[in-house]
Design a protein around this motif. Structure first.
Motif, PDB file in Angstrom:
ATOM      1  N   ARG A 119       0.809  -1.215   0.000  1.00 29.10           N
ATOM      2  CA  ARG A 119       0.000   0.000   0.000  1.00 29.10           C
ATOM      3  C   ARG A 119       0.847   1.271   0.000  1.00 29.10           C
ATOM      4  NH1 ARG A 119      -5.337  -0.724   0.433  1.00 29.10           N
ATOM      5  NH2 ARG A 119      -6.122  -2.774   1.072  1.00 29.10           N
ATOM      6  N   ASP A 120       2.159   1.126   0.076  1.00 28.89           N
ATOM      7  CA  ASP A 120       3.005   2.319   0.048  1.00 28.89           C
ATOM      8  C   ASP A 120       4.018   2.266  -1.088  1.00 28.89           C
ATOM      9  OD1 ASP A 120       4.556   0.322   1.101  1.00 28.89           O
ATOM     10  OD2 ASP A 120       5.160   1.412   2.906  1.00 28.89           O
ATOM     11  N   LEU A 121       3.571   1.832  -2.265  1.00 27.35           N
ATOM     12  CA  LEU A 121       4.444   1.804  -3.439  1.00 27.35           C
ATOM     13  C   LEU A 121       4.655   3.191  -4.026  1.00 27.35           C
ATOM     14  CD1 LEU A 121       3.258  -1.379  -5.395  1.00 27.35           C
ATOM     15  CD2 LEU A 121       5.316  -1.109  -3.997  1.00 27.35           C
ATOM     16  N   GLY A 122       3.799   4.125  -3.692  1.00 28.33           N
ATOM     17  CA  GLY A 122       3.954   5.481  -4.195  1.00 28.33           C
ATOM     18  C   GLY A 122       3.790   5.562  -5.699  1.00 28.33           C
ATOM     19  N   ALA A 123       4.707   6.265  -6.353  1.00 26.29           N
ATOM     20  CA  ALA A 123       4.597   6.522  -7.790  1.00 26.29           C
ATOM     21  C   ALA A 123       4.720   5.257  -8.633  1.00 26.29           C
ATOM     22  CB  ALA A 123       5.655   7.533  -8.225  1.00 26.29           C
ATOM     23  N   ASP A 124       5.240   4.165  -8.057  1.00 28.80           N
ATOM     24  CA  ASP A 124       5.415   2.922  -8.819  1.00 28.80           C
ATOM     25  C   ASP A 124       4.130   2.098  -8.900  1.00 28.80           C
ATOM     26  OD1 ASP A 124       8.134   3.486  -9.130  1.00 28.80           O
ATOM     27  OD2 ASP A 124       8.623   2.523  -7.224  1.00 28.80           O
ATOM     28  N   GLU A 125       3.115   2.470  -8.128  1.00 29.01           N
ATOM     29  CA  GLU A 125       1.921   1.626  -8.021  1.00 29.01           C
ATOM     30  C   GLU A 125       1.219   1.429  -9.361  1.00 29.01           C
ATOM     31  OE1 GLU A 125      -2.527   1.673  -5.978  1.00 29.01           O
ATOM     32  OE2 GLU A 125      -0.968   3.040  -5.231  1.00 29.01           O
ATOM     33  N   GLY A 126       0.997   2.500 -10.086  1.00 19.63           N
ATOM     34  CA  GLY A 126       0.262   2.388 -11.344  1.00 19.63           C
ATOM     35  C   GLY A 126       0.963   1.488 -12.344  1.00 19.63           C
TER      36      GLY A 126
END
Length: 500
Positions: A246-253
């Protein structure tokens, strides 16, 4: 990948390999290793594991792991003592319901002396109760246990099991698994196979995972943290379980745009390599600082770094191809790593071909031209790279060229028959490079020793690339044109665990 580096004597002459056999210990003692020439102390002799039942409790706040491992096995020789590979603190050991003496030796050997001697072919039930902090345990400077902001992950090659469960830690002894993990409410626990149940009680949730097909120890994974879970069913009917920190930040998408294509990719690979061999598919992306991916069975591990530059389906293609090449058919010794990595890299080339981003022949020709004669790249033998170079780029890229050379030699129809037949012939088993060469020769009706000697066992650049003329551009100069997929496959070093 961060890995232990050992030196060893390996005989590889004209493509013929002689493995160092496990040496039986005297007096009914199981050998402290299986005799792997790259890692002599990996695994153990004297027994064959059938099943691991791991009942664990994990506290993310302090990385505290408590566990009870129940191992069912069969003695393969008379035994007065045998070993398990393990690095945490052991509190108690029982063998066939009786307390057993135990002691430590070497970097990771747990020596067990049962109260009664075991006879060859006798069933064995071993119970080990233990506890510890995996992130604080280092073996020769190596630790595959990855701390995250909200938990921990076990994912490493060639070893990872020692840090969280006792085992016969070598791919030659595969087994089925039940992995039950208790974590505080709000934390999820992920492992291989299918999620049988998840139940909360008194502030803790227990997740019960089952792997019903044979699985190598290093392919068994543990992840605890705060994840977003996405479940689905593939078009072919397989349950899909994907998880993202839940804390991947900008890499999530980009991570989701890649891993959420797993079902599509597996269905495509099933058409190329034959029926998918396991009961579930998926992947997970924890918030870890490392840069590799790993083909943990049914649920590959991906570092967020793979998605820093955007969607990256190639790494998913690679790790899912391993489900056939490495997980279903596992190597017999770590010297056989080409059977894993050369094939998974070639799967990326086939995906590129399918997507119109460069054919496998073009990628082979470009790769061949990219490394000049005399480059150290050509000194590494993919068929016997040595422990220090086990994840070298040559094992991947030159290893993939070897498959393109085979394809050029036998033709597409026979080549793809070989790719589909190989996982069927050795289903859920182990194999050596020599086994593949023999199978390819039987299937094609051709003598292929010289071809594999050239591409896998000769420490120099071969005279020419396979099918190089088919990879030339239509430009007047006739110069090679870089395939669109080249940088995508090569980005961040290599798209698999060979980059670290």
């Amino acid at each position: 990948m961060r890995k232990r580096v050992l030196t060893t004597a390996v005989v590889a002459l004209a493509g013929v390999f002689t493995a160092v056999p496990a040496v039986a210990a005297p007096g009914g003692q199981g050998a402290p290793g299986v005799g792997d020439p790259y890692y002599p102390d990996y695994g153990n002799g004297g027994y064959d594991v059938g099943h691991y039942d791991l009942r664990l409790k994990y506290q993310p706040a302090d990385d505290r792991l408590e566990g009870t491992a129940t191992i069912t096995a069969t003695a393969t020789q008379d035994l007065t003592r045998f070993n398990l590979d393990f690095a945490l603190t052991v509190n108690e050991v029982l063998v066939n319901n009786r307390k057993a003496a135990f002691a430590r030796s070497g970097a990771h050997e747990l020596e067990i002396t049962p109260s009664q001697a075991l006879r060859r072919n006798q069933p064995i039930t071993v119970v080990v109760r233990y506890a510890g902090t995996p992130s604080q345990v280092s073996v020769n400077g190596y630790n595959p246990w990855l701390r995250t902001p909200d938990g921990g992950v076990a994912a490493g090659e060639p070893e990872a099991a020692w840090w969280w469960y006792p085992s016969n830690d070598h791919p030659s002894d595969k087994a089925t698994y039940d992995v039950s993990i208790l974590v505080p409410d709000g934390t999820q626990a992920i492992s291989n196979g299918t999620l049988q149940s998840a139940a909360s009680r008194l502030g803790w949730t227990r997740y019960n995972w089952r792997s019903s097909k044979p699985q190598a120890t290093y392919l068994t994974t543990f992840a605890a943290g705060k994840f977003e879970i996405i479940r689905d069913t593939s078009e072919s009917g397989l349950p899909v379980f994907n998880a993202y920190s839940r804390d991947l930040g900008a890499d999530e998408g980009a991570a989701k745009a890649s891993v959420e294509r797993t079902a599509e990719i597996v269905d495509w690979e099933s058409g190329v390599f034959g029926p998918y061999p396991f009961e579930a598919i998926g992947g997970y992306v924890p918030n870890v600082p490392t840069g590799y991916a790993l083909e943990t069975q049914t649920r590959p591990f991906y570092s967020p770094r793979h998605f820093r530059l955007g969607a990256n389906p190639y790494v998913v293609v690679h790790e899912q191809a391993h489900q056939w090449f490495g997980d279903d058919v596992s190597l017999k010794t770590w010297r056989d790593i080409w059977l894993n990595e050369g094939f998974a890299r070639y799967a990326e080339w086939l995906w590129s071909e399918k997507e119109g981003e460069g054919t496998a022949a073009e990628l082979a020709a470009w790769t061949y031209s990219f490394y000049p004669d005399g480059d150290p790249f050509w000194q590494v033998k993919p068929g016997d790279p040595g422990a220090q170079n086990q994840f070298h780029g040559a094992v991947y890229n030159r290893g993939a060229i070897a498959l393109q050379a085979l394809r050029a030699e036998v033709g597409d129809q026979t080549f793809f028959r070989i790719l589909k037949g190989w996982p069927t012939v050795h289903k859920y088993g182990n194999a050596r490079i020599e086994d593949f060469v023999a199978y390819a020769e039987r299937t094609s009706g051709r003598q292929l020793g010289a071809l594999f000697q050239t591409w896998l066992f000769t420490p120099s650049k071969p005279a020419s690339a396979p099918q190089a003329s088919n990879a030339r551009s239509a430009s007047p100069t006739g110069e090679l044109k870089e395939p669109k997929s080249w940088k995508k496959i090569q980005r961040e070093g290599l798209s698999d665990h060979g980059s670290h």
